[in-house]
Write a protein that holds these residues in place. Structure first.
Motif, PDB file in Angstrom:
ATOM      1  N   LEU A 143       1.224  -0.876  -0.087  1.00  0.00           N
ATOM      2  CA  LEU A 143      -0.381  -0.178  -0.614  1.00  0.00           C
ATOM      3  C   LEU A 143       0.729   1.073   0.080  1.00  0.00           C
ATOM      4  O   LEU A 143       0.552   2.270  -0.816  1.00  0.00           O
ATOM      5  CB  LEU A 143      -1.227   0.076   1.140  1.00  0.00           C
ATOM      6  CG  LEU A 143      -2.436  -0.698   1.283  1.00  0.00           C
ATOM      7  CD1 LEU A 143      -2.592  -0.534   2.555  1.00  0.00           C
ATOM      8  CD2 LEU A 143      -2.786  -0.335  -0.118  1.00  0.00           C
ATOM      9  N   ARG A 144       2.213   1.186   1.050  1.00  0.00           N
ATOM     10  CA  ARG A 144       2.956   2.192   0.319  1.00  0.00           C
ATOM     11  C   ARG A 144       3.499   2.621  -0.657  1.00  0.00           C
ATOM     12  O   ARG A 144       3.544   3.748  -0.997  1.00  0.00           O
ATOM     13  CB  ARG A 144       3.819   2.213   1.684  1.00  0.00           C
ATOM     14  CG  ARG A 144       3.667   2.651   3.346  1.00  0.00           C
ATOM     15  CD  ARG A 144       4.272   1.843   4.487  1.00  0.00           C
ATOM     16  NE  ARG A 144       5.390   2.821   3.999  1.00  0.00           N
ATOM     17  CZ  ARG A 144       6.734   2.533   4.985  1.00  0.00           C
ATOM     18  NH1 ARG A 144       6.447   1.490   6.269  1.00  0.00           N
ATOM     19  NH2 ARG A 144       7.646   3.569   5.543  1.00  0.00           N
ATOM     20  N   ILE A 145       3.898   1.635  -1.508  1.00  0.00           N
ATOM     21  CA  ILE A 145       4.955   1.496  -3.161  1.00  0.00           C
ATOM     22  C   ILE A 145       3.200   2.547  -3.348  1.00  0.00           C
ATOM     23  O   ILE A 145       4.007   3.294  -4.062  1.00  0.00           O
ATOM     24  CB  ILE A 145       4.540   0.367  -3.241  1.00  0.00           C
ATOM     25  CG1 ILE A 145       5.830   0.005  -2.421  1.00  0.00           C
ATOM     26  CG2 ILE A 145       5.172   0.310  -4.701  1.00  0.00           C
ATOM     27  CD1 ILE A 145       6.441  -1.469  -2.092  1.00  0.00           C
ATOM     28  N   LEU A 146       2.278   1.643  -3.081  1.00  0.00           N
ATOM     29  CA  LEU A 146       0.802   1.872  -4.446  1.00  0.00           C
ATOM     30  C   LEU A 146       0.783   4.182  -4.032  1.00  0.00           C
ATOM     31  O   LEU A 146       1.157   4.866  -4.676  1.00  0.00           O
ATOM     32  CB  LEU A 146      -0.623   1.757  -4.068  1.00  0.00           C
ATOM     33  CG  LEU A 146      -0.157   0.026  -4.618  1.00  0.00           C
ATOM     34  CD1 LEU A 146      -1.206  -1.079  -3.985  1.00  0.00           C
ATOM     35  CD2 LEU A 146      -0.193   0.558  -5.762  1.00  0.00           C
ATOM     36  N   ILE A 158      11.343   5.962  -5.162  1.00  0.00           N
ATOM     37  CA  ILE A 158      10.389   4.971  -4.006  1.00  0.00           C
ATOM     38  C   ILE A 158      11.332   3.876  -3.315  1.00  0.00           C
ATOM     39  O   ILE A 158      11.036   4.304  -2.313  1.00  0.00           O
ATOM     40  CB  ILE A 158      10.039   3.275  -4.633  1.00  0.00           C
ATOM     41  CG1 ILE A 158       8.145   4.958  -5.335  1.00  0.00           C
ATOM     42  CG2 ILE A 158       8.769   3.259  -3.610  1.00  0.00           C
ATOM     43  CD1 ILE A 158       7.538   4.015  -6.520  1.00  0.00           C
ATOM     44  N   ALA A 159      12.343   3.635  -3.636  1.00  0.00           N
ATOM     45  CA  ALA A 159      13.450   2.849  -3.402  1.00  0.00           C
ATOM     46  C   ALA A 159      13.983   3.553  -1.759  1.00  0.00           C
ATOM     47  O   ALA A 159      14.472   3.755  -1.736  1.00  0.00           O
ATOM     48  CB  ALA A 159      14.363   2.394  -4.498  1.00  0.00           C
ATOM     49  N   GLU A 160      14.774   4.856  -2.706  1.00  0.00           N
ATOM     50  CA  GLU A 160      14.930   6.268  -2.017  1.00  0.00           C
ATOM     51  C   GLU A 160      14.365   7.026  -0.886  1.00  0.00           C
ATOM     52  O   GLU A 160      14.495   6.512   0.543  1.00  0.00           O
ATOM     53  CB  GLU A 160      16.177   7.363  -2.203  1.00  0.00           C
ATOM     54  CG  GLU A 160      16.965   7.294  -3.412  1.00  0.00           C
ATOM     55  CD  GLU A 160      17.942   7.918  -3.948  1.00  0.00           C
ATOM     56  OE1 GLU A 160      16.565   8.785  -4.419  1.00  0.00           O
ATOM     57  OE2 GLU A 160      18.048   8.011  -4.920  1.00  0.00           O
ATOM     58  N   ASP A 161      13.080   6.599  -0.871  1.00  0.00           N
ATOM     59  CA  ASP A 161      12.006   6.946   0.131  1.00  0.00           C
ATOM     60  C   ASP A 161      12.294   6.071   1.510  1.00  0.00           C
ATOM     61  O   ASP A 161      12.060   6.273   2.781  1.00  0.00           O
ATOM     62  CB  ASP A 161      10.895   6.777  -0.586  1.00  0.00           C
ATOM     63  CG  ASP A 161      10.825   8.393  -0.904  1.00  0.00           C
ATOM     64  OD1 ASP A 161      12.205   9.393  -1.555  1.00  0.00           O
ATOM     65  OD2 ASP A 161       9.660   8.961  -0.160  1.00  0.00           O
ATOM     66  N   LEU A 162      12.278   4.963   0.523  1.00  0.00           N
ATOM     67  CA  LEU A 162      11.586   3.404   1.587  1.00  0.00           C
ATOM     68  C   LEU A 162      13.497   3.199   2.113  1.00  0.00           C
ATOM     69  O   LEU A 162      12.312   2.162   2.673  1.00  0.00           O
ATOM     70  CB  LEU A 162      11.177   2.348   0.942  1.00  0.00           C
ATOM     71  CG  LEU A 162       9.430   3.002   0.560  1.00  0.00           C
ATOM     72  CD1 LEU A 162       8.230   2.003   0.063  1.00  0.00           C
ATOM     73  CD2 LEU A 162       8.669   3.555   1.803  1.00  0.00           C
ATOM     74  N   ASN A 171      10.699  -5.954  -7.219  1.00  0.00           N
ATOM     75  CA  ASN A 171       9.220  -6.862  -6.876  1.00  0.00           C
ATOM     76  C   ASN A 171       8.317  -7.037  -6.506  1.00  0.00           C
ATOM     77  O   ASN A 171       6.983  -7.879  -6.526  1.00  0.00           O
ATOM     78  CB  ASN A 171      10.274  -8.328  -5.612  1.00  0.00           C
ATOM     79  CG  ASN A 171      10.650  -8.713  -5.982  1.00  0.00           C
ATOM     80  OD1 ASN A 171      10.351  -9.589  -6.336  1.00  0.00           O
ATOM     81  ND2 ASN A 171      12.127  -9.194  -5.319  1.00  0.00           N
ATOM     82  N   HIS A 172       8.329  -5.562  -5.313  1.00  0.00           N
ATOM     83  CA  HIS A 172       6.938  -5.963  -4.560  1.00  0.00           C
ATOM     84  C   HIS A 172       5.733  -5.255  -5.876  1.00  0.00           C
ATOM     85  O   HIS A 172       4.739  -5.350  -6.422  1.00  0.00           O
ATOM     86  CB  HIS A 172       7.181  -4.651  -3.505  1.00  0.00           C
ATOM     87  CG  HIS A 172       7.347  -4.723  -2.115  1.00  0.00           C
ATOM     88  ND1 HIS A 172       6.269  -5.878  -1.341  1.00  0.00           N
ATOM     89  CD2 HIS A 172       8.208  -4.295  -1.719  1.00  0.00           C
ATOM     90  CE1 HIS A 172       7.142  -6.114  -0.690  1.00  0.00           C
ATOM     91  NE2 HIS A 172       7.982  -4.859  -0.495  1.00  0.00           N
TER      92      HIS A 172
END
Lengths: 201, 638
Positions: A143-146, A158-162, A171-172
């Motif tokens: 959900l966070r990725i979405l 997104i990778a940097e953010d998380l 993968n997600h």
């Protein structure tokens, strides 16, 4: 077709409203006589519009019920009540209703009150859905990725953010596409998110 | 004194043989009769000197020699016949050996001196005097070996008196000393008691002062040695200066405490707080000097240096503080002035007269103690009186405050009472308003109830009036159904809005009335039997009453309308029972024709679904049984 749920603890009044709406609008209608029935109907029926009586069983339970349902479903609501009290109208307004019809109701009032909302609902795809919850289809991380995709972020951002590797993110995204039965390409997911972004909360 | 002066001025030439036809009470100063030889090593013997008197020089005034040398003094005596026994006395010398020679040789050898242990003294002798048992009419030679260890220049103030006169004088002096000492002791006791009673600290310092100076005086007069250390007089003597120091400390603390130097004169105090340290240092230094060198001269010099410090302290204290002292404190000031003056006197005396000053200082010391204590006591009494006056004033003030407080309290109580009365009045008014409101609400509710009833009645009447006008059979039936439902509503309303009864509606009563009314509408000939099997205790909740009433009306309407077409013995059976306390089972059955025979009956287009809906609204279950006639079974939560 627009789905309408009538929540009214006097079944005869509920039937009256049902009959009247059916004759005037092209819609599916269900009647619930208690909060429990309403909750059950929400899950299976996923209505676009709710007509809700404020005084059910106990005072203000209609408003409480709507507040509760708002957290999980996207819908419009019209309150039907005999209350004309200012503070109750203010409380009802806090749940952002589409309209407010005061009892006693007759056919013309009902028609006018619902017509305004119906015309909008027919062009709007945002209602009649349940919000995506972490415990149903997706995990919290998905959900966070979405949500980040909704903000138009790339996989790398997104990778940097998380603080994760971008392969993990990929993968997600793959898992999400599989769950949504989308073709495994970036644009498909992005399109889906643009259309259903409001369900992500 | 005059006599003594006379004797000194007409003293016979030195070295002349002494032939004293002494009258009683006269005292003979020996100094002008003595001749002297210095024996710096102490090697000479009395016998040799007796036989070879050539070395003796006449004693002159103002001679100087080594203070710690041995000196031999020689005098010749011709005793008279009247009172032969003589007392030879002196004032300070520490060791004196007395040899008495007659023509036949050594008659007597006695030991005396301020530092002689008791057991070396002969019976009847003192440290500073010795008895010479002279035979009448004989010639004697006295040889005195003097060794003065105190480092003072020895003063050979030997005197000779008749025994009686000397002991009279001694007794007189002792009596005088005892009187003074007694007075000091009295003051000491008085101060001690005052201190114990009042716990006023300056008394403690005054005690220190009295005991210090008193002991110093006693010690200087030699009594302390006699009482405490007769075998080691020097040790007793050494303590004297420390007593003086203790007295000075006492005086300092007395002044500092009583004048409140620390708080009232802080700047002055920063300087003078070193005074005790100076006294302590000089005390320690004195002790070391005395103990290791016996150099009492040096000790006295230190004391003479130290005294100006004390004097300066006293003068500066007086100068700084005097203008701001209370009258009581000033009394101590007078005492301090006296002490200062005495101190100055003693110091000057000690510088001029050296060792001989000790004799005077003891008496002066005693007197000064007495004077100071008297002054201070007066001051304290004055202070106490002031305290008393101040206390009285404070008490009066306290009393006044108390009264003031009381009056304030009373005012407060009065105010509060008034407030309470006002709020009481307000409460009463509110109560009245509430009562009015209550009656208004009651009126409104009655009005509302009346209107509802009236409206229902209007509807009922209207429909009933219109019923004969409707000719169409189906319409008549619908109208009748609605009249029945309105009747049900009226009944529910009537049951629910009865204030006096408890909550809920009795099922038995309710069904009976409903059945009777509906029978009146449909079964005008009252052919149908209605059997009820309902326990009296079962009640319906308010929420369900209307729904249940509507269901009942529907059921009865259906039965009356459709079931009994030309039936011989129409019968309706109503049963109810309670299932596990919170469920109600309700069975309605008729013995008419069932559903099968009336397949297209209108009751299945409108009636049954309505019953189902209402049951659902009550959160209940319903089933239909068609074995004999038609039977409905409901389970409803209550």
């Amino acid at each position: 077709m627009v789905r309408i749920l009538v929540i009214e603890d006097e079944i005869i009044i509920g039937r009256f409203i049902e009959r009247h709406l059916r004759t005037n609008f092209d819609c599916e209608i269900s009647v619930a006589v208690s909060a429990a029935e309403a909750r059950a109907a929400m899950a299976s029926f996923l209505p676009h519009l709710l007509l809700c009586d404020i005084q059910m069983e106990e005072e203000l339970s209609g408003i409480n019920l709507i507040t509760e349902l708002r957290r999980r479903y996207a819908f419009e609501v019209i309150y039907i009540t005999s209350y004309q009290n200012r503070s109750i109208i203010e409380k009802a307004a806090a749940t952002n209703p589409a309209n407010y019809i005061i009892k006693p109701i007759d056919e013309s009032q009902l028609f006018a009150g619902v017509q305004i909302v119906m015309s909008r609902l027919e062009t709007d795809a945002q209602t009649g859905k349940a919000y995506l919850q972490s415990n149903t289809l997706f995990t919290e991380m998905e959900l966070r990725i979405l949500r980040l995709i909704r903000e138009k972020k790339t996989t790398i951002a997104i990778a940097e953010d998380l603080h994760l590797s971008r392969f993990t993110i990929k993968n997600h995204r793959h898992t999400i596409c599989r769950k949504l039965q989308l073709s495994d390409e970036n644009n498909a997911l992005l399109k889906w998110v643009v259309q259903n972004g409001n369900l992500l909360k | 004194m005059l006599l003594a002066l006379l004797l000194i001025t007409i003293a016979p030439a030195a070295g002349r043989p002494l032939s004293p036809p002494l009258l009683a009470g006269q005292r003979l100063i020996l100094s002008s009769h003595l001749s002297m030889v210095e024996d710096s090593k102490g090697l000479m013997s009395a016998d040799s000197l007796f036989r070879n008197p050539q070395g003796f020089q006449p004693l002159t005034n103002g001679w100087k020699g080594n203070p710690t040398s041995y000196y031999w003094l020689r005098a010749s005596i011709h005793s008279d016949s009247i009172s032969p026994s003589r007392v030879l006395s002196f004032s300070h010398l520490t060791y004196v050996d007395i040899y008495l020679y007659s023509n036949n040789g050594l008659v007597l050898h006695k030991l005396a001196g301020a530092f002689r242990p008791r057991d070396e003294l002969s019976e009847g002798d003192g440290r500073l005097f010795t008895i010479l048992p002279l035979q009448p009419g004989k010639d004697y030679t006295i040889l005195l070996q003097v060794h003065h260890t105190k480092h003072y220049q020895p003063v050979f103030d030997f005197q000779m008196q008749s025994k009686r006169v000397f002991f009279d004088g001694l007794r007189l002096r002792e009596t005088f000393d005892a009187a003074l000492l007694g007075a000091v002791c009295l003051f000491f006791l008085y101060t001690l008691l005052s201190w114990i009673v009042s716990r006023f600290r300056p008394y403690a310092w005054l005690l220190l002062f009295i005991s210090g100076i008193g002991l110093y005086v006693i010690g200087s007069s030699g009594y302390l040695i006699e009482w405490l250390s007769p075998q080691d007089p020097e040790a007793g003597w050494m303590m004297n200066v420390h007593f003086l120091h203790a007295g000075m400390l006492g005086l300092y603390f007395l002044l500092a405490d009583f004048w409140r130097l620390r708080t009232d004169f802080p700047r002055f105090y920063t300087w003078v707080r070193w005074v005790p340290a100076i006294i302590a240092v000089s005390s320690i230094a004195s002790f070391c000097i005395d103990y290791f060198t016996s150099n009492y001269t040096l000790t006295a010099t230190i004391a003479c240096v130290e005294h100006p410090v004390m004097l300066a302290f006293i003068v500066s204290a007086l100068y700084t503080c005097w203008s701001r002292l209370s009258p009581a404190q000033r009394y101590l000031g007078y005492g301090i002035m006296l002490c200062g003056a005495t101190g100055l006197f003693i110091t000057v005396n000690a510088m001029v007269n050296e060792e001989r000053a000790i004799a005077t200082s003891s008496v002066v010391g005693d007197c000064i103690v007495l004077a100071t204590v008297l002054l201070f006591s007066t001051g304290l009494k004055e202070e106490m009186r002031h305290h008393e006056v101040a206390k009285q004033a404070a008490l009066a003030e306290l009393n006044r405050l108390q009264q003031h407080q009381n009056s304030i309290l009373e005012n407060k109580v009065a105010e509060r009472t008034e407030e309470l009365a006002i709020s009481n009045k307000r409460l009463l008014k509110q109560k009245q308003l509430l009562g009015e409101r209550n009656t208004k609400i009651e009126t409104l509710i009655n009005e509302l109830n009346h209107r509802v009833k009236n409206n229902l009645q209007l509807l009922y009447s209207l429909l009933s009036l219109q019923l004969p006008m409707v000719k169409d059979g189906a319409s008549r039936e619908i109208l009748k159904g609605n009249i029945g439902k309105i009747r049900a509503m009226m009944l529910v309303n009537q049951k629910l809005f009865n204030f006096d009864q408890g909550r809920g509606v009795s099922l038995c009563e309710f069904i009976g009335e409903m059945a009777a009314h509906l029978q009146k509408i449909y079964d005008t000939r009252e052919k149908t039997r209605i059997l009820q099997d309902i326990p009296a205790g079962i009640r319906l909740t308010d929420r369900h009453t209307l729904s249940f009433g509507l269901i009942l009306s529907e059921l009865f309407t259906n039965t009356f309308k459709h079931a009994f077409k030309d039936h011989a013995d129409p019968c309706i059976h109503v049963q109810a029972k309670s299932l596990n306390g919170n469920l109600l089972e309700f069975i309605y059955s008729d013995n008419g024709m069932g559903i099968a025979d009336n397949d297209n009956d209108e009751r299945f287009t409108m009636g049954i679904p309505l019953i189902r809906d209402l049951t659902r609204q009550m959160n209940g279950q319903m089933s239909i049984n068609e074995e004999s006639g038609l039977s409905y079974c409901f389970t409803i939560p209550v």
